[in-house]
Design a protein around this motif. Structure first.
Motif, PDB file in Angstrom:
ATOM      1  N   LEU A 260      -4.260  -5.627  -5.048  1.00  0.00           N
ATOM      2  CA  LEU A 260      -4.415  -4.227  -4.661  1.00  0.00           C
ATOM      3  C   LEU A 260      -5.683  -3.685  -5.284  1.00  0.00           C
ATOM      4  O   LEU A 260      -5.874  -3.771  -6.508  1.00  0.00           O
ATOM      5  N   TRP A 261      -6.548  -3.115  -4.437  1.00  0.00           N
ATOM      6  CA  TRP A 261      -7.892  -2.721  -4.853  1.00  0.00           C
ATOM      7  C   TRP A 261      -8.104  -1.220  -4.733  1.00  0.00           C
ATOM      8  O   TRP A 261      -7.600  -0.575  -3.809  1.00  0.00           O
ATOM      9  N   ASP A 262      -8.906  -0.697  -5.660  1.00  0.00           N
ATOM     10  CA  ASP A 262      -9.612   0.558  -5.441  1.00  0.00           C
ATOM     11  C   ASP A 262     -10.985   0.139  -4.927  1.00  0.00           C
ATOM     12  O   ASP A 262     -11.863  -0.239  -5.698  1.00  0.00           O
ATOM     13  N   TYR A 263     -11.147   0.175  -3.603  1.00  0.00           N
ATOM     14  CA  TYR A 263     -12.353  -0.408  -3.025  1.00  0.00           C
ATOM     15  C   TYR A 263     -13.600   0.397  -3.340  1.00  0.00           C
ATOM     16  O   TYR A 263     -14.710  -0.142  -3.357  1.00  0.00           O
ATOM     17  N   ARG A 264     -13.442   1.712  -3.613  1.00  0.00           N
ATOM     18  CA  ARG A 264     -14.631   2.511  -3.953  1.00  0.00           C
ATOM     19  C   ARG A 264     -15.247   2.040  -5.263  1.00  0.00           C
ATOM     20  O   ARG A 264     -16.462   1.958  -5.412  1.00  0.00           O
ATOM     21  N   GLU A 265     -14.377   1.749  -6.237  1.00  0.00           N
ATOM     22  CA  GLU A 265     -14.838   1.265  -7.538  1.00  0.00           C
ATOM     23  C   GLU A 265     -14.975  -0.249  -7.580  1.00  0.00           C
ATOM     24  O   GLU A 265     -15.396  -0.799  -8.608  1.00  0.00           O
ATOM     25  N   GLN A 266     -14.572  -0.923  -6.487  1.00  0.00           N
ATOM     26  CA  GLN A 266     -14.585  -2.382  -6.423  1.00  0.00           C
ATOM     27  C   GLN A 266     -13.810  -2.976  -7.598  1.00  0.00           C
ATOM     28  O   GLN A 266     -14.231  -3.946  -8.223  1.00  0.00           O
ATOM     29  N   ARG A 267     -12.650  -2.378  -7.843  1.00  0.00           N
ATOM     30  CA  ARG A 267     -11.853  -2.739  -9.018  1.00  0.00           C
ATOM     31  C   ARG A 267     -10.448  -3.150  -8.607  1.00  0.00           C
ATOM     32  O   ARG A 267      -9.827  -2.523  -7.744  1.00  0.00           O
ATOM     33  N   THR A 334       2.584   7.732  -2.214  1.00  0.00           N
ATOM     34  CA  THR A 334       1.380   7.329  -2.932  1.00  0.00           C
ATOM     35  C   THR A 334       0.970   8.400  -3.945  1.00  0.00           C
ATOM     36  O   THR A 334       0.912   9.584  -3.596  1.00  0.00           O
ATOM     37  N   PRO A 335       0.703   8.025  -5.191  1.00  0.00           N
ATOM     38  CA  PRO A 335       0.242   9.013  -6.182  1.00  0.00           C
ATOM     39  C   PRO A 335      -1.084   9.639  -5.766  1.00  0.00           C
ATOM     40  O   PRO A 335      -1.865   9.054  -5.004  1.00  0.00           O
ATOM     41  N   MET A 336      -1.331  10.822  -6.277  1.00  0.00           N
ATOM     42  CA  MET A 336      -2.601  11.497  -5.995  1.00  0.00           C
ATOM     43  C   MET A 336      -3.735  10.704  -6.624  1.00  0.00           C
ATOM     44  O   MET A 336      -3.781  10.509  -7.841  1.00  0.00           O
ATOM     45  N   TYR A 337      -4.647  10.238  -5.792  1.00  0.00           N
ATOM     46  CA  TYR A 337      -5.701   9.344  -6.276  1.00  0.00           C
ATOM     47  C   TYR A 337      -6.593  10.030  -7.311  1.00  0.00           C
ATOM     48  O   TYR A 337      -6.946   9.439  -8.332  1.00  0.00           O
ATOM     49  N   ALA A 338      -6.955  11.286  -7.074  1.00  0.00           N
ATOM     50  CA  ALA A 338      -7.926  11.967  -7.936  1.00  0.00           C
ATOM     51  C   ALA A 338      -7.392  12.214  -9.339  1.00  0.00           C
ATOM     52  O   ALA A 338      -8.169  12.323 -10.288  1.00  0.00           O
ATOM     53  N   THR A 339      -6.076  12.323  -9.500  1.00  0.00           N
ATOM     54  CA  THR A 339      -5.510  12.697 -10.802  1.00  0.00           C
ATOM     55  C   THR A 339      -4.683  11.584 -11.439  1.00  0.00           C
ATOM     56  O   THR A 339      -4.081  11.809 -12.490  1.00  0.00           O
ATOM     57  N   TRP A 342      -5.257   4.522 -13.951  1.00  0.00           N
ATOM     58  CA  TRP A 342      -5.126   3.162 -13.451  1.00  0.00           C
ATOM     59  C   TRP A 342      -3.717   2.623 -13.682  1.00  0.00           C
ATOM     60  O   TRP A 342      -3.175   1.897 -12.839  1.00  0.00           O
ATOM     61  N   GLN A 343      -3.105   2.998 -14.807  1.00  0.00           N
ATOM     62  CA  GLN A 343      -1.763   2.504 -15.096  1.00  0.00           C
ATOM     63  C   GLN A 343      -0.736   3.088 -14.133  1.00  0.00           C
ATOM     64  O   GLN A 343       0.183   2.400 -13.690  1.00  0.00           O
ATOM     65  N   VAL A 344      -0.914   4.365 -13.783  1.00  0.00           N
ATOM     66  CA  VAL A 344       0.004   4.993 -12.826  1.00  0.00           C
ATOM     67  C   VAL A 344      -0.090   4.293 -11.475  1.00  0.00           C
ATOM     68  O   VAL A 344       0.928   4.007 -10.820  1.00  0.00           O
ATOM     69  N   LEU A 345      -1.308   3.978 -11.057  1.00  0.00           N
ATOM     70  CA  LEU A 345      -1.482   3.283  -9.785  1.00  0.00           C
ATOM     71  C   LEU A 345      -0.911   1.868  -9.841  1.00  0.00           C
ATOM     72  O   LEU A 345      -0.283   1.396  -8.883  1.00  0.00           O
TER      73      LEU A 345
END
Length: 560
Positions: A260-267, A334-339, A342-345
């Protein structure tokens, strides 16, 4: 004298047989049921409520496309040459196909004619259409992507995307083959390209790649199957899908990792398999995960609210798992991405619960099709009500979503699908008086109809003929009964279902060997290999709504 008579008789026979031509004995119209060959691909359009089934070329027959609608509505699309269909997708009032000859076909659903065809120069491995676009994107094995204009029916010569992986790793550009294509669910300006070495996010607006996603496991990380833990490795990518809101990306890999990726951060937010999470982190003292098979298909589903999601997965189980299952990982809101941290996600992607959708013994899903309630968007995965799975034997199985209860095809799908849902083991045909057949209509509990599209064509009425009734026994010990019709309007086009296993109060060692229906009363007799004879009489069910099986001793089971 005798030889003269023989020659004269032979001449007379030749004169008589000369006027008998084969075309005089051809039927005016043939009603055909069944699927001619092995199923290769499935497609569904929730707007028109049509189901498409593409078959492969085999010793049973050439590849064809079957389009099914409500009741007996069907259209058979036949290519001009023998081929196998790899993909069928609906686009507005057209059907787009890709076959084994690397030929793209555009079909008119109204007439069944092939409106256009384009032979692709190269090996085509992926086809992508979108309900909002008049374009079809074709991914080639070498990494190039072409665009076909469905409106003008020509290949767009000015558009060709190269293999972008050379920007990330020029040395691996030749080895990086294209695997899949996926359009951003909320932004048609973004395309995700899955290569064997990783995923790339391409922006049509900026005309460039904006993100590279490469999954790397450090030494000590167990990964999906715990193989090669002592070395750094980069498992090959097999699938790449978007979160329904486009916030995240999931990639699946050969080692059983689901990343599972945060593609904006490439993480990497987290990586998991069907049992464990955090498999991308070194864990020297942890138990190595068991080996798992490759994922065959992954869909990121959502409810009517596109932020309430879950992952439906075929494959990824241990090789010794029996019976095999489809796996649904319910993630929830889905949790609020902006707030969110990383652990919550990462905790969110552990899932709220995991549901196994059981398949019949010995079956393994090689593909599945989601049937949405109404929306064609979100890659056809918004608010699905059912799943149609293609198993390794070539049979179809329909299940409710997400509970996984099997749905009978009776009065849900076209009778042609009965022959592979599951396979037919025996067929019998009987004649039945028309007034009697018109009274034989089941009132069975049934959920929402899955296929309601299409319109019946006009047919002549034949009111004073006996009806030709087909009885087909299946591998799951059920029998389907329906009017085959004979080029006329079928007044009672519903189907009946007989459950022999339930009648015998057992589900193993049942082999239906004989069937017969009375032409006057409609009584139906069934015989089995082990000697049971069951007679079914049409009437009201006194035990409706409750199971009240009559206990039978072994002797009386032989005839009842």
């Amino acid at each position: 004298m005798s030889s003269f008579l023989r020659s004269k008789q032979a001449g007379m026979q030749n004169d008589l047989s000369g006027s008998i031509r084969p075309e005089l004995f051809m039927p005016d119209e043939q009603a055909r049921y069944g699927i001619n060959s092995q199923i290769g691909c499935l497609g569904y359009d929730p707007v028109q409520s049509l189901l498409a089934i593409g078959t492969k070329e085999s010793r049973f027959g050439p590849g064809k496309i079957y389009v099914f609608g409500q009741r007996r509505v069907q259209k058979i699309l036949q290519p001009p040459r023998a081929t196998s269909f790899h993909s069928v997708q609906f686009s507005a009032n057209k059907l787009v196909s890709l076959d084994s000859k690397n030929e793209l076909g555009v079909w008119d659903l109204d007439t069944g004619a092939r409106m256009a065809a384009q032979v692709i120069a190269g090996t085509a491995v992926a086809l992508l259409t979108d309900p909002m676009l008049d374009w079809a994107f074709i991914g080639l094995q070498n990494g190039d992507i072409l665009a076909y204009d469905l409106d003008r029916r020509i290949m767009t010569r000015s558009f060709r995307l190269p293999n972008f992986w050379h920007q990330k790793d020029p040395a691996a550009a030749r080895a990086a083959t294209l695997v899949c294509l996926s359009m951003h669910p909320r932004d048609v300006g973004k395309l995700m390209i899955g290569y064997s070495h990783g995923a790339v996010i391409y922006s049509f607006k900026q005309n460039k790649t904006i993100n590279f996603l490469e999954y790397t496991l450090p030494a000590g990380a167990p990964g999906g199957n715990g193989v090669g833990v002592d070395a750094m490795r980069r498992p090959r990518l097999t699938h790449a899908v978007w979160h329904p809101s486009g916030t995240f990306v999931a990639t699946a890999h050969e080692d059983g990792s689901l990343v599972l990726w945060d593609y904006r951060e490439q993480r990497v937010i987290t990586a998991r398999n069907l049992k464990d999470t955090g498999v991308e982190k070194p864990a020297p003292n942890s138990t190595a995960p068991s080996s798992s098979e490759r994922y065959t298909k992954i869909a990121w589903c959502c409810k009517e609210n596109c932020d309430d999601t879950g992952l439906l997965i075929a494959g990824g189980e241990s090789p010794d798992t029996s019976p095999r299952n489809l796996t649904f990982i319910e993630l929830g809101i889905t949790p609020m991405y902006a707030t969110s941290s990383w652990q919550v996600l990462a905790d969110y992607f552990k899932g709220k619960r995991q549901i196994s959708l059981s398949l019949p013994p010995g079956a393994q899903a090689v593909d599945f099709l989601l049937i949405p309630r109404s929306s064609p968007h979100f890659a056809g995965a918004q608010d699905p009500i059912a799943i149609m799975a293609l198993v390794s034997s070539g049979e179809l199985i329909t299940m409710s979503f997400p509970s996984g209860y099997q749905i009978s095809p009776t009065n849900q799908l076209h009778p042609s699908t009965f022959f592979v849902h599951p396979f037919v083991t025996k067929v019998n045909v009987s004649s039945l008086e028309r007034p009697r057949w018109l009274t034989m209509e089941e009132k069975r509990d049934q959920g929402e109809l899955l296929v309601t599209g299409g319109a019946k064509g006009p047919r002549p009425k034949k009111r004073f003929e006996e009806r030709t009734i087909i009885q087909a026994a299946h591998g799951d010990n059920t029998i389907h009964i329906w009017d085959s019709g004979h080029a006329d309007e079928i007044e009672n086009d519903r189907q009946l279902q007989v459950d022999v296993a339930r009648s015998l109060d057992r589900y193993d060692d049942i082999d239906i060997t004989a069937m017969n229906m009375s032409s006057a009363t409609g009584e139906f007799a069934v015989g089995t290999r082990t000697g049971e004879a069951i007679v079914y009489r049409w009437g009201g069910n006194r035990f409706y709504g409750r199971d009240n099986p009559k206990q039978l001793d072994p002797e009386s089971k032989r005839a009842h």
